[in-house]
Design an enzyme around this catalytic site. Sequence first.
Site, mmCIF file in Angstrom:
data_model
loop_
_atom_site.group_PDB
_atom_site.id
_atom_site.type_symbol
_atom_site.label_atom_id
_atom_site.label_comp_id
_atom_site.label_asym_id
_atom_site.label_seq_id
_atom_site.Cartn_x
_atom_site.Cartn_y
_atom_site.Cartn_z
ATOM 1 C CG ASP A 91 -1.840 1.143 1.318
ATOM 2 O OD1 ASP A 91 -2.283 1.622 0.261
ATOM 3 O OD2 ASP A 91 -2.116 1.591 2.445
ATOM 4 C CG ASP A 140 -1.782 7.645 0.878
ATOM 5 O OD1 ASP A 140 -0.900 8.509 0.829
ATOM 6 O OD2 ASP A 140 -2.684 7.546 0.019
#
Length: 212
Positions: free
Chosen positions: A9, A11
Site C-alpha cells: 500500500d 499511504d
Amino acid sequence: MKISAVLFDVDGVLLDSAGAHRRVWDAWSAARGLDPEKVWELTFGRRPEDTVRDVAVHLDPAAERKTLDRLLAEEMGGIQPVEGAPALLESLCGSPWAIVTAAPRDFVRARFAAKGLPLPAVQVYAGDVQHAKPAPDCFALAASRLGVPASECLVVEDAPAGIQAAVGAGCIAVGLTTTHTEDALGQAHMCVPSLADVRSLLTAHGFGADRS
C-alpha cells in the site's frame, strides 16, 4: 512461508500522508456540513469516492473526488516517505514488487519522483479495478500482473480495509502499525511496527537484495 513478491500500500506504508489527508478530509467535511470524525474513520485504505458514497449519499462521488484531489494537491509539499521506505525499496532492486493503492495515480507518481523513491513496473490504482479495497480485486490483479501466485505475495498494509482485501485475495498479510493498532489489524497474519521490521522479515525469508 514462501515469498515471491511484495505488494505495498502507499499511504501510511511508504508515504507518511496521514496529516495531509486529515486536513483535506476535515476541510471537505466542514464545507459539506458533515461530522469530520465520522468521515475520517471511513477514509483509510478506501477510494475517496467510496467514502463519499457512505457519508453523503446526496452528493456526486465523481465531482467530490475532483474536489478532494484538488485539496490534496495543495498538501503535497508536506508529505514525506515513511521512515525506512527508501532503504527498503532500494533493497528490492531486481526483485518482484508492486504498489497497490487507492491514491490517485498522478499524486503517487509526483510524490515518489519528488522524494526520489523508485516506482515498480507494476502499479495498481483504484481505477484499475471495479471493486476497490476491502474487495480483494486489486491484490489479485497485482499478483496476476507479476505472474506470481497470490499465496506467495506478501502484502504490507496499514489499514483494516487493506488487510481485509489482502486476506481475501489469499495473500500473506502484514499489518504495519503506523496508523492503526495491532488489534484494529486483527485479520493480518502478523503485525510489525516499522518498515525496518518488514525488511528483516523479507531478508529472513531470502527475499530482496539482502538475501545470501
